[in-house]
Write a protein that holds these residues in place. Sequence first.
Motif, PDB file in Angstrom:
ATOM      1  N   GLU A 169     -12.152   9.228  -9.496  1.00  0.00           N
ATOM      2  CA  GLU A 169     -10.858   9.883  -9.281  1.00  0.00           C
ATOM      3  C   GLU A 169     -10.143   9.310  -8.068  1.00  0.00           C
ATOM      4  O   GLU A 169      -8.936   9.057  -8.101  1.00  0.00           O
ATOM      5  N   ARG A 170     -10.891   9.096  -6.989  1.00  0.00           N
ATOM      6  CA  ARG A 170     -10.290   8.526  -5.782  1.00  0.00           C
ATOM      7  C   ARG A 170      -9.848   7.088  -6.030  1.00  0.00           C
ATOM      8  O   ARG A 170      -8.798   6.656  -5.545  1.00  0.00           O
ATOM      9  N   SER A 171     -10.655   6.333  -6.783  1.00  0.00           N
ATOM     10  CA  SER A 171     -10.334   4.922  -7.027  1.00  0.00           C
ATOM     11  C   SER A 171      -9.111   4.773  -7.918  1.00  0.00           C
ATOM     12  O   SER A 171      -8.296   3.867  -7.722  1.00  0.00           O
ATOM     13  N   ILE A 172      -8.980   5.671  -8.904  1.00  0.00           N
ATOM     14  CA  ILE A 172      -7.800   5.621  -9.775  1.00  0.00           C
ATOM     15  C   ILE A 172      -6.534   5.883  -8.962  1.00  0.00           C
ATOM     16  O   ILE A 172      -5.514   5.192  -9.116  1.00  0.00           O
ATOM     17  N   ALA A 173      -6.602   6.884  -8.083  1.00  0.00           N
ATOM     18  CA  ALA A 173      -5.449   7.187  -7.227  1.00  0.00           C
ATOM     19  C   ALA A 173      -5.149   6.016  -6.292  1.00  0.00           C
ATOM     20  O   ALA A 173      -3.984   5.654  -6.076  1.00  0.00           O
ATOM     21  N   ALA A 174      -6.206   5.409  -5.737  1.00  0.00           N
ATOM     22  CA  ALA A 174      -6.019   4.259  -4.836  1.00  0.00           C
ATOM     23  C   ALA A 174      -5.419   3.081  -5.581  1.00  0.00           C
ATOM     24  O   ALA A 174      -4.548   2.376  -5.053  1.00  0.00           O
ATOM     25  N   ALA A 175      -5.857   2.862  -6.827  1.00  0.00           N
ATOM     26  CA  ALA A 175      -5.335   1.745  -7.622  1.00  0.00           C
ATOM     27  C   ALA A 175      -3.847   1.917  -7.898  1.00  0.00           C
ATOM     28  O   ALA A 175      -3.064   0.951  -7.832  1.00  0.00           O
ATOM     29  N   GLU A 176      -3.443   3.144  -8.198  1.00  0.00           N
ATOM     30  CA  GLU A 176      -2.022   3.400  -8.438  1.00  0.00           C
ATOM     31  C   GLU A 176      -1.195   3.114  -7.189  1.00  0.00           C
ATOM     32  O   GLU A 176      -0.115   2.519  -7.255  1.00  0.00           O
ATOM     33  N   LEU A 177      -1.699   3.534  -6.041  1.00  0.00           N
ATOM     34  CA  LEU A 177      -0.994   3.285  -4.788  1.00  0.00           C
ATOM     35  C   LEU A 177      -0.914   1.790  -4.498  1.00  0.00           C
ATOM     36  O   LEU A 177       0.133   1.281  -4.068  1.00  0.00           O
ATOM     37  N   LEU A 178      -1.998   1.078  -4.745  1.00  0.00           N
ATOM     38  CA  LEU A 178      -2.016  -0.371  -4.496  1.00  0.00           C
ATOM     39  C   LEU A 178      -1.045  -1.099  -5.432  1.00  0.00           C
ATOM     40  O   LEU A 178      -0.375  -2.052  -5.010  1.00  0.00           O
ATOM     41  N   ARG A 179      -0.988  -0.672  -6.679  1.00  0.00           N
ATOM     42  CA  ARG A 179      -0.037  -1.307  -7.612  1.00  0.00           C
ATOM     43  C   ARG A 179       1.394  -1.083  -7.140  1.00  0.00           C
ATOM     44  O   ARG A 179       2.239  -1.982  -7.240  1.00  0.00           O
ATOM     45  N   SER A 180       1.678   0.129  -6.643  1.00  0.00           N
ATOM     46  CA  SER A 180       3.017   0.419  -6.129  1.00  0.00           C
ATOM     47  C   SER A 180       3.346  -0.480  -4.932  1.00  0.00           C
ATOM     48  O   SER A 180       4.463  -1.024  -4.834  1.00  0.00           O
ATOM     49  N   GLN A 181       2.381  -0.669  -4.027  1.00  0.00           N
ATOM     50  CA  GLN A 181       2.597  -1.537  -2.866  1.00  0.00           C
ATOM     51  C   GLN A 181       2.786  -2.991  -3.298  1.00  0.00           C
ATOM     52  O   GLN A 181       3.601  -3.716  -2.713  1.00  0.00           O
ATOM     53  N   MET A 182       2.028  -3.416  -4.311  1.00  0.00           N
ATOM     54  CA  MET A 182       2.177  -4.798  -4.798  1.00  0.00           C
ATOM     55  C   MET A 182       3.564  -5.026  -5.398  1.00  0.00           C
ATOM     56  O   MET A 182       4.159  -6.108  -5.234  1.00  0.00           O
ATOM     57  N   MET A 183       4.084  -4.015  -6.090  1.00  0.00           N
ATOM     58  CA  MET A 183       5.433  -4.136  -6.651  1.00  0.00           C
ATOM     59  C   MET A 183       6.464  -4.299  -5.538  1.00  0.00           C
ATOM     60  O   MET A 183       7.396  -5.124  -5.659  1.00  0.00           O
ATOM     61  N   GLU A 184       6.288  -3.548  -4.432  1.00  0.00           N
ATOM     62  CA  GLU A 184       7.202  -3.671  -3.298  1.00  0.00           C
ATOM     63  C   GLU A 184       7.107  -5.056  -2.670  1.00  0.00           C
ATOM     64  O   GLU A 184       8.129  -5.671  -2.331  1.00  0.00           O
ATOM     65  N   VAL A 185       5.883  -5.540  -2.493  1.00  0.00           N
ATOM     66  CA  VAL A 185       5.689  -6.873  -1.911  1.00  0.00           C
ATOM     67  C   VAL A 185       6.307  -7.939  -2.806  1.00  0.00           C
ATOM     68  O   VAL A 185       6.979  -8.872  -2.327  1.00  0.00           O
TER      69      VAL A 185
END
Length: 335
Positions: A169-185
Amino acid sequence: MNNQPDQTAFSVIQFAWKWRKLLLIITLLSGILAFAVTLFIKPMYRSTAIVFAPMYNSLMVENFDMKNDIKRYGEEHETEQLLQILNSRDLKDTLVRQFNLIEHYGIDMSRKLWKSELYKALDNNIHIKRTQYGGISISVDDIDPQKAALIANTMVDKLDAFKNKIDRERSIAAAELLRSQMMEVNAKMIIVNDSIQKLANEGIFIYDLQVERVIQQYAAALGQGNIAGAQRIQKEIEKLTKWGPVSVVLREELIYLIRRETQLKSLLWNAEMNANGVMPTKFVVEKAVPIEKKVYPKKSIIALLSAIGAFMATFFVLLIVEKIKTDISVHKKEE
């Protein structure tokens, strides 16, 4: 004055000797009665499993040493996590359902506080604590030694499922956040690349090398007396002076964004692996086995304590009675 304690002790011994038969009879009867009562108490058996928390998180970081890290035991953080899971209400509810503990413990569900009674019974029968060497001891008491061992081993087996569920559950939430940051980058990289391309169209490529080359050409033109060429190069220098620093800043920002993208990709890979993988969450040092030796009741200890308690109570009652008789006798003589 020094003889007073001795006299008191002697008086107590005399008093006990005076009533020795009564004290002996009550003491023996209390011990025998307590021993007889224990025969009607259902005996409890204890089974214990011992586990260690592994350093499983070390598998999720870059440049780990598989040979060394995978064999390491967990420290405070990992051990605390396992203790929290073992004491969690979710795990207890799973045990209640799987082993029908409501019926097994004789819990009357028609009573208002039946849930409190159930969890109190679980807390009384399940003992979880740290061992001397940093492991976790899981002990289960039950009237059935087979069931005690089965419950303890089930708790050990459930650790993987519960811990991996939390991590997933924590990893899924972290993955979503990381994908959002990658889109910004990536969006910033597109903007920076567009700006760099526009400067390139204006002839601004690598500022440091271009400045050095243009200055050399300017000096050479002046040395040759080529005024028109020097004026043309002067315009080139003015353009570099205006846009060159912007080009340097943009290229530094692009380098930073590329590094950040690489870092985010690595973190995203780790998060996705945690979300989709199943990692062992414990080292089982000792599995629980049925133990036929009763942990409760200790018949001899109960009988001994009951006998001592009866002796002391009877002795003090006799002292009080004797004191009352003495006071009454003295009062009558005074009258």
